[in-house]
Scaffold this active site. Sequence first.
Site, short mmCIF file in Angstrom:
data_model
loop_
_atom_site.label_atom_id
_atom_site.label_comp_id
_atom_site.label_asym_id
_atom_site.label_seq_id
_atom_site.Cartn_x
_atom_site.Cartn_y
_atom_site.Cartn_z
N HIS A 47 0.82 -1.22 0.00
CA HIS A 47 0.00 0.00 0.00
C HIS A 47 0.86 1.28 0.00
CE1 HIS A 47 -3.26 2.71 0.98
NE2 HIS A 47 -2.75 2.96 2.16
N HIS A 71 2.98 7.24 5.66
CA HIS A 71 1.71 7.86 6.03
C HIS A 71 0.85 7.06 7.00
CE1 HIS A 71 -0.27 5.24 3.09
NE2 HIS A 71 -1.41 5.57 3.67
N GLU A 75 -0.49 5.83 12.65
CA GLU A 75 -1.83 5.33 12.91
C GLU A 75 -1.84 3.81 13.17
OE1 GLU A 75 -4.48 7.24 13.08
OE2 GLU A 75 -6.19 5.86 12.94
N ASP A 76 -1.09 3.07 12.39
CA ASP A 76 -1.25 1.62 12.39
C ASP A 76 -0.14 0.83 13.08
OD1 ASP A 76 -3.50 2.12 10.96
OD2 ASP A 76 -2.71 1.48 9.02
N ASP A 137 -3.55 7.94 -1.46
CA ASP A 137 -3.94 6.88 -0.52
C ASP A 137 -5.32 6.34 -0.89
OD1 ASP A 137 -4.02 5.40 2.01
OD2 ASP A 137 -5.32 7.00 2.78
N ASP A 258 -19.21 13.70 -27.04
CA ASP A 258 -17.80 13.68 -26.61
C ASP A 258 -17.42 12.37 -25.92
OD1 ASP A 258 -19.25 14.03 -24.31
OD2 ASP A 258 -17.90 15.52 -23.45
MN MN Z 1 -3.29 4.38 3.82
#
Ligand code: MN
Length: 523
Positions: A47, A71, A75-76, A137, A258
């Site tokens: 990821h 990133h 958090e993780d 993300d 279009d």
């Molecule tokens: Mn992420």
Amino acid sequence: MVSTKEILAKAKGLSKKDEALVCDAYAFAQKAHEGTKRYSGEAYMIHPAAIALRLANMELGATTIAAGLLHDVIEDTDITAKEIRELFGDEILFLVEGVTKLGHHRYHGATRHAESLRRLLVATAADIRVLIIKLADRYHNMETLQYVPSHKQKRIALETIEIFAPLADRLGMGLLKRNLEDLAFPFIDPDAYRHTNTLRQLNTKETDQGLERIRKTVRRELVKKKFSDFSTSIRIKGLWSLHKKLQRKHDDITLIHDIAALRVIVPTINDCYTTIGIIHSLWKPLPGKFKDYIALPKPNGYKSIHTTVLTHDAGIVEIQVRTKEMHIHAQFGIASHVSYKQLGKNASKSSIERFSFAWVRALIPSLLKISKKDTREVTTEKKPNTSLTPVWLTELAHAQKTTTSTDEFISGLREDFFSHRVFVFTPHGDVVDLPIDSTPVDFAYAIHTDIGNHMRGARVNKKLASFNSVLKNGDIVEIMTRKNAYPTQKWIEHARTSIARKHIRVALSKKEPLPIIKKIRRR
Ligand code: MN
């Protein structure tokens, strides 16, 4: 899994030091996420690595790429902000924390509040790079949405369509916008997705050969006029965008010209006009379809000339002419022209902050455009109850004209943008943005006139609050109603928004008792 080698191959203009930074961030993230898996069963690192590649593709610098790699670390994983600061410096920590914060705001499906949430994201981001990382993300999360538990898929897809794709559009990131929409579409309405896809296939099959002949004719004529440095391509309309257009045209595909368009890229602006002249001498343009977005760019910065011509070979064809520079901007938007010099590890916090506000200026024209659009959208709603055309945006535009010094302008802007609004939440988590010093009275009327007119009390963060208490950022506000409650003169003093005052005056002026409150939709 995308390797550092692939990322570095895509990134442009990196010094040896920059390359080392990307490699360090990669190795650090890989170790931090070790043992964790994505829903697909693959290692979590696929990821951040995919995001880093995308950021490198947009030619963002090493700092942004490194922040993209890191990133999800705070958090993780067990990694702390302190560790990130020590190893990678303040600027990268600032970006990582920005992305982490953005992750805490969720869209719960009330379209009425979608604009507030978009604005909240912009305000929270405080740096355009945070928003770009967040969009990258979301892109990868959408690419892997089929692995996510099915009960979560639709919420994520809706949030993508309502919040992130419009943000990408506002930032001029056309390619990202289109891809986000088309990845979300099948999860939002599978039947319409299949229908639109079939229609597009049939249509492009029909026009394929004719369009190819048109392309050859244009190329031949350009060469005759001594053009050498140009390129032509066929661009196919995105499925979600086609679906929306079909809805506007009552599902009549013959009215849409279009679906497949010819795109011509030439070196200079002069060449664009010459090319349009050549095209119009070959085929008659349809009246009213000629759009010069070079002379009058779209508010998100989009530039091109569009014309629709009547041809023998392919019927009605849209042709888009632009320079290479315009083409890059149409795809990557703000990411392509907001170039950030590297501030380095020892940058002070204030220099980072000052530096990052430049992007807000770049956003102003498009924000103004959106506020106009909101007025249109609101008029189609039954109860135009939320003031979606904010005066503060117009004031921002004036500030830009009257303030000469950049510093003064930026500080003024920061005040307006971040200090003159409060973002509060409904108990369901929807965001409502109000002017600073707003009270529960303003909040109630922003939700619904009936809620305002029948308010008997308010709870702020689960505690009872008076009608004149001032709301703060992040407050969760709950309004209690009673069918025989009604406004008093005092409420006018409590209200900060003109919309609330207006409704209170209307309610007070009515001689008859107010209509009994019926069922009010809470979301
Ligand atoms: Mn992420």
